[in-house]
Design an enzyme around this catalytic site. Structure first.
Site, short mmCIF file in Angstrom:
data_model
loop_
_atom_site.label_atom_id
_atom_site.label_comp_id
_atom_site.label_asym_id
_atom_site.label_seq_id
_atom_site.Cartn_x
_atom_site.Cartn_y
_atom_site.Cartn_z
N GLY A 1 0.84 -1.20 0.00
CA GLY A 1 0.00 0.00 0.00
C GLY A 1 0.87 1.24 0.00
N ASP B 1 -0.31 2.60 8.69
CA ASP B 1 -0.89 1.97 9.88
C ASP B 1 0.00 2.05 11.12
OD1 ASP B 1 -2.71 1.22 7.98
OD2 ASP B 1 -1.94 -0.81 7.76
N MET C 1 -8.65 3.76 9.26
CA MET C 1 -7.95 2.59 8.75
C MET C 1 -6.92 2.08 9.75
SD MET C 1 -7.35 3.75 4.83
CE MET C 1 -7.19 2.34 3.78
N ARG D 1 -4.83 7.84 2.91
CA ARG D 1 -3.58 7.56 2.20
C ARG D 1 -3.17 8.74 1.32
NH1 ARG D 1 -1.79 2.54 2.55
NH2 ARG D 1 -3.25 0.84 2.93
N ARG E 1 5.27 37.94 27.53
CA ARG E 1 6.70 37.65 27.68
C ARG E 1 7.28 38.18 29.00
NH1 ARG E 1 9.52 36.12 22.98
NH2 ARG E 1 8.31 36.22 21.06
N THR F 1 7.03 26.49 22.15
CA THR F 1 7.42 27.64 21.35
C THR F 1 7.71 27.17 19.94
OG1 THR F 1 9.23 29.18 20.89
CG2 THR F 1 9.76 27.34 22.32
N GLY G 1 13.95 33.35 16.15
CA GLY G 1 14.97 34.09 16.89
C GLY G 1 16.34 33.72 16.36
#
Length: 780
Positions: free
Chosen positions: A25, A166, A208, A301, A471, A528, A575
């Site tokens: 598959g 799977d 599935m 899929r 902050r 973050t 950053g």
């Protein structure tokens, strides 16, 4: 790596040929693996062949086995499925078919085979390898090959990559395609949630996974489902009553919808299948709820591979080539897999055996054993799911403790999921849980309220920070914070946030000397987009940001492919931390990624321009360059754009794009939801223990270093590390850890972009054994 060793890597493949095929598959991310195998194979000097249509192509030979070039795997990374085709093949199961396959390989001088597929495909490859010498002698007797050819191809090396949505292969934490399948499922669950809420409906979703409940289990964790049916752990005999009671309880608590997830292989204790329709009939008959069934099917899929699967496919592909070229006739066929965030090699047949053991255990109804064999990661998911979904919070709060939860720093997707699981696990343990709005500022100003069970309902899938985040650091307001800790009787603090959460934690530690009130246990959950918190390899929110960047890069590459001869320069956030730029570069197939951690000069920029000039002469007439926002204060995005524009005059034109704050938004990816949920649960469990430990003379007094920790993912486990110990490992000026694991993936980025590099070419995995892994080395 010394210069000689590097030279060895670049000549390792000379005179060798590798064939790559995808079988069984299809799974998203297979193309990333194929691309990496081809490019790294060519980098080492080997010839690489595509085998089209899986094993069928190997048997049919001829036009199905074609040599690959560098350009032939371009623009493949963002495509789902497998570009070289896959087929389920009957012929290869017969010896006659394998004989023809061997003949085709010998004629082309191919003695290395890389198979990307599920357990069936990999078992087939191992059979092929064990019969190889017999097949050759038969071919020689029949006069189909010469003695010389037989000697030249006297043994076959095989390496497997597990591609399966799977995640049912033992020995690897994530198979290629699983993460993308979860993306598809979660997109659908999110969409269904809105319509279910409008109509107060119950939805039964079937996912599935054949006989493996991984997709169903992680989906339930990621969407806060009311119930999940998985084959590994059938429900108790009275599950019908229990389920109906659970659904009506959820409704009386004010929820407008119920979600039930069913794995397609779900069974009851007697091995009888439990179908979506039978569950629907039960709910309608007993409760009279408006109930709908949605079978997700092959949607899972499809679609674009997630950033995780592209990086996984690429890393596994690189490791596969190294494993093939280093193999000898005595090394066992191996599978390259992922454990935590590390590439490992495991013996193929050991993995296949354990995978078969699971099926056997389930057939014999030894469900506990089946669970254990699935590995620690699966068990952890199940434990957290059971806690969050099935245990009712106690009514009385006697002997309870008060824990406060807050967000600090910039918003990151998944923060709400962490808060939700922290609050609910806290309530289950009988604690009072308070939520603090607007970070340390809110703690100082008393913006604190008690959270009940339904306060955090439906938070898992919501992006940003619902509590509000700032902050601000605590040092300036220790007086007010101490007063509020006493006023609200806060006995423990859980801080979900970025670098500020960590530095705030350090300040709280220092403040303990002056203020006794600050002597309470606290734990930081890194959240973050920048992934720059010391003490953790991953932080909540980084995966979501990575997928956002990837999606944008795909669209930009598409635009560049249409206009031809165009180079895009894209600036990412982070950053000073180059995690996003590096990983997005790997996932989007960038030509270069400039980061602060790897200083670069004008000469490097020039080399990149020359490299792009060469690239424009091939069939691939576009370029993509990523630049981390603070990688260099003088070589800004504008500077690089101007340089490229000038140097590329007449050859290519340049465009620039600053992605900005869209990287902080969006609904969290399945990885971030699941990771945040598990981190929240783990943090609250630790907190309850720590509070009991620090309880003296009727009050909490915690002043040891281990009562202020960062909870982080380290290689293969979730660990608590005292913030004071992490101080040594931090570069405070640039707000990054001194050592970062992902820097060793940088060479892969360069090799895949066709640079002649003098660097260690691979993170190098050694062969391990699966039994060791099962006994508790898997990640949390």
């Amino acid at each position: 790596m010394t210069h000689e060793e590097h030279h060895a890597a670049k000549t390792l493949g000379i005179g060798k040929a590798i064939a790559v095929l995808t079988s069984g598959g299809d799974a998203q991310g297979m193309n990333a693996a194929v691309r990496a195998v081809v490019r790294v194979g060519i980098f080492t000097g080997a010839r690489v062949f595509f085998v089209h249509e899986g094993y069928q192509g190997l048997v049919d030979g001829g036009d199905h086995i074609r040599e690959a070039t560098w350009e032939s795997v371009s623009m493949m990374l963002q495509l789902g499925g497998t570009v070289i085709g896959s087929a389920r093949c009957k012929d290869f199961r017969e010896r006659e078919g394998r004989l023809r396959a061997a003949h085709n390989l010998v004629k082309l001088g191919i003695t290395n085979l890389c198979v990307i597929g599920g357990d069936g495909s990999l078992t087939g490859a191992d059979t092929f390898r064990s019969e190889w010498s017999d097949l050759l002698s038969d071919l020689q007797k029949a006069g189909k090959i010469t003695a010389e050819e037989a000697t030249k191809s006297n043994y076959l090396n095989i390496v497997g990559l597990v591609g399966s949505i799977d995640n049912d292969f033992c020995g690897t934490d994530m198979t290629i395609g699983t993460d993308s399948a979860l993306h598809r499922i979660i997109e659908i669950v999110d969409a269904i949630t809105t319509t279910a809420q409008s109509h107060q409906r119950t939805f039964v979703l079937e996912v599935m996974g054949r006989h493996c409940g991984y997709l169903a289990l992680v989906t339930s964790l990621s969407c806060g489902a009311d119930w999940v049916f998985i084959p590994e752990c059938p429900p108790d005999d009275d599950w019908e009553d229990h389920l109906c009671r659970r659904l009506s309880e959820t409704r009386t608590r004010g929820s407008r919808l119920n979600i039930i997830i069913v794995a397609e292989g779900a069974i009851d204790r007697n091995g009888k299948p439990i179908t979506s329709e039978s569950i629907k009939d039960l709910v309608v008959k007993r409760l009279g709820y408006d109930t709908r069934v949605t079978v997700l099917g092959h949607v899972q899929r499809g679609g674009t591979p997630s950033a995780f699967d592209r990086i996984l496919g690429s890393r596994m592909g690189v490791e596969a080539v190294m494993a093939l070229l280093e193999a000898t006739p005595d090394t066992p066929a191996c599978v390259v897999s992922l454990s935590g965030n590390q590439a490992v090699r495991l013996p193929l047949m050991e993995c296949v055996q354990v995978t078969k053991d699971v099926t056997k255990a389930m057939a014999e109804r030894k469900f506990d054993e089946a669970m254990k064999l699935r590995g620690r990661s699966f068990m952890n998911n199940w434990e957290v799911y059971k806690l969050l979904a099935h245990i009712r919070p106690p009514v009385s709060k006697s002997g309870s403790h008060t824990v406060a939860v807050m967000n600090v720093g910039a918003p990151a997707a998944g923060m709400n999921a962490a808060v939700r699981s922290t609050v609910r696990i806290g309530l289950i343990q009988g604690n009072r849980v308070l939520v603090v709005h607007d970070g340390f500022e809110g703690l100082a100003k008393g913006r604190i309220e008690e959270a009940g069970w339904s306060y955090v309902g439906g938070w898992t899938g919501q992006g940003g920070s619902k509590l509000g985040t700032k902050r601000t650091l605590p040092r300036k307001s220790f007086e007010q914070i101490s007063a509020n800790i006493t006023k609200f009787n806060i006995q423990g603090l859980i801080i979900v946030g970025g670098f500020e959460a960590y530095t705030g934690g350090l300040e709280l530690m220092e403040g303990r000397k002056q203020y006794d009130e600050l002597c309470i246990p606290f734990v930081v959950i890194p959240a973050t987009v920048s992934n720059n918190v010391p003490g953790s390899d991953f932080s909540v929110g980084a995966d979501t940001a990575l997928n956002t960047i990837c999606m944008t890069c795909d669209r930009i590459k598409q635009s560049a492919a249409g206009t031809k001869r165009r180079v895009f320069i894209i600036e990412t956030m982070g950053g000073y931390c180059g995690y996003l730029a590096t990983m997005a570069g790997l996932a989007a197939g960038a030509d270069a990624a400039y980061i602060f951690e790897e200083p670069f000069t004008i000469r490097d920029l020039q080399v990149n321009v020359e490299h792009l000039v060469q690239k424009m002469k091939t069939t691939v007439k576009r370029g993509l360059v990523l630049r981390n926002e603070k990688c260099n204060e003088n070589y800004s995005t504008d500077f690089i754009f101007n340089l490229y524009s000038e140097e590329g005059k007449g050859i290519f034109d340049s465009r620039k794009n600053v992605l900005g704050h869209m990287q902080q938004g969006g609904s969290p990816t399945p990885f971030d939801r699941n990771f945040a949920t598990k981190m929240g649960a783990k943090a609250m469990n630790w907190m309850s223990g720590k509070i009991k430990e620090s309880y003296r003379n009727g009050r909490i007094f915690a002043n040891t270093p281990d009562s202020g920790c960062v909870l982080g993912m380290r290689k293969r486990a979730l660990v608590f590390q005292p913030v004071t110990e992490l101080k040594e490992q931090t570069d405070f000026e640039h707000r990054i850890p001194k050592e970062q694991w992902w820097l060793k993936l940088r060479p892969i980025l360069k090799i895949l972009a066709k640079y002649e590099i003098d660097l260690d070419t691979s993170e190098h995995a050694h062969l391990e054994h699966i039994s060791r892994k099962r006994s508790g080395e898997a990640p949390a």
